[in-house]
Design a protein around this motif. Structure first.
Motif, PDB file in Angstrom:
ATOM      1  N   ASP A  40      -2.832   9.522  -1.460  1.00 55.35           N
ATOM      2  CA  ASP A  40      -2.519  10.599  -2.397  1.00 55.35           C
ATOM      3  C   ASP A  40      -3.795  11.279  -2.885  1.00 55.35           C
ATOM      4  O   ASP A  40      -4.897  10.761  -2.706  1.00 55.35           O
ATOM      5  CB  ASP A  40      -1.766  10.048  -3.611  1.00 55.35           C
ATOM      6  CG  ASP A  40      -0.357   9.591  -3.284  1.00 55.35           C
ATOM      7  OD1 ASP A  40       0.190  10.018  -2.246  1.00 55.35           O
ATOM      8  OD2 ASP A  40       0.190   8.792  -4.078  1.00 55.35           O
ATOM      9  N   THR A  44      -4.645   6.945  -4.274  1.00 59.95           N
ATOM     10  CA  THR A  44      -3.718   5.841  -4.069  1.00 59.95           C
ATOM     11  C   THR A  44      -3.381   5.730  -2.580  1.00 59.95           C
ATOM     12  O   THR A  44      -2.963   6.698  -1.955  1.00 59.95           O
ATOM     13  CB  THR A  44      -2.419   6.053  -4.873  1.00 59.95           C
ATOM     14  OG1 THR A  44      -2.739   6.192  -6.248  1.00 59.95           O
ATOM     15  CG2 THR A  44      -1.462   4.879  -4.672  1.00 59.95           C
ATOM     16  N   HIS A  46      -1.113   4.217   0.439  1.00 60.13           N
ATOM     17  CA  HIS A  46       0.258   3.745   0.635  1.00 60.13           C
ATOM     18  C   HIS A  46       0.379   2.696   1.727  1.00 60.13           C
ATOM     19  O   HIS A  46       1.264   1.854   1.683  1.00 60.13           O
ATOM     20  CB  HIS A  46       1.192   4.918   0.938  1.00 60.13           C
ATOM     21  CG  HIS A  46       1.337   5.839  -0.221  1.00 60.13           C
ATOM     22  ND1 HIS A  46       2.180   5.613  -1.271  1.00 60.13           N
ATOM     23  CD2 HIS A  46       0.696   6.992  -0.504  1.00 60.13           C
ATOM     24  CE1 HIS A  46       2.074   6.571  -2.158  1.00 60.13           C
ATOM     25  NE2 HIS A  46       1.179   7.436  -1.713  1.00 60.13           N
ATOM     26  N   ASP A  47      -0.510   2.737   2.732  1.00 58.65           N
ATOM     27  CA  ASP A  47      -0.414   1.782   3.825  1.00 58.65           C
ATOM     28  C   ASP A  47      -1.781   1.631   4.490  1.00 58.65           C
ATOM     29  O   ASP A  47      -2.611   2.540   4.442  1.00 58.65           O
ATOM     30  CB  ASP A  47       0.613   2.264   4.853  1.00 58.65           C
ATOM     31  CG  ASP A  47       1.050   1.156   5.812  1.00 58.65           C
ATOM     32  OD1 ASP A  47       0.707  -0.029   5.581  1.00 58.65           O
ATOM     33  OD2 ASP A  47       1.715   1.476   6.804  1.00 58.65           O
TER      34      ASP A  47
END
Length: 135
Positions: A40, A44, A46-47
């Motif tokens: 993001d 952040t 996510h994977d």
């Protein structure tokens, strides 16, 4: 933007993997190659896809490809043919990083540079192996 890429041999099955070089700040003796996915704007993640590799096999991509389009990494053994009429089959040597020239090269710039002008007369480079896989 210039692509910076590494490769290393996976600990779990001794196969080569390419990606970003990642270290563990808690255990500096370990090395990882992998990618982040879905980041993001605030950072952040996510994977991830990260695999532990043998630190002795971690090599950086030189930014070059051989005559077949394969990426040339430090540690690769290459055959170099020249455009200056040299017909002896060319040089077969390992690509290494030179502190003196601040570059990747199949020649040892650290000691003797009598043949340095050959660098500018390369006809083709072909990967014929690497310093880690004994065939």
């Amino acid at each position: 933007m210039r692509e910076i890429l590494f490769r290393g041999k996976r600990k779990i099955d001794n196969r080569w993997i390419e990606g970003n070089f990642i270290t563990d700040e808690q255990e500096l003796s370990k090395a990882y190659i992998g990618y982040l996915f879905g980041v993001d704007d605030d950072g952040t993640v996510h994977d991830t896809d990260v695999t532990e590799v043998d630190p002795e096999t971690v090599c950086q991509w030189t930014g070059l490809t051989d005559k077949k389009g394969r990426k040339i990494f430090e540690g690769d053994i290459v055959k170099v043919l020249y455009t200056n009429g040299q017909e002896d089959g060319g040089d077969v040597t390992e690509v290494k990083y030179s502190e003196k020239s601040a570059s990747f090269s199949p020649w040892d710039w650290e000691y003797d540079c009598d043949g340095c002008d050959l660098y500018f007369h390369i006809k083709e480079i072909e990967i014929v192996g690497n310093a880690f896989d004994k065939e």
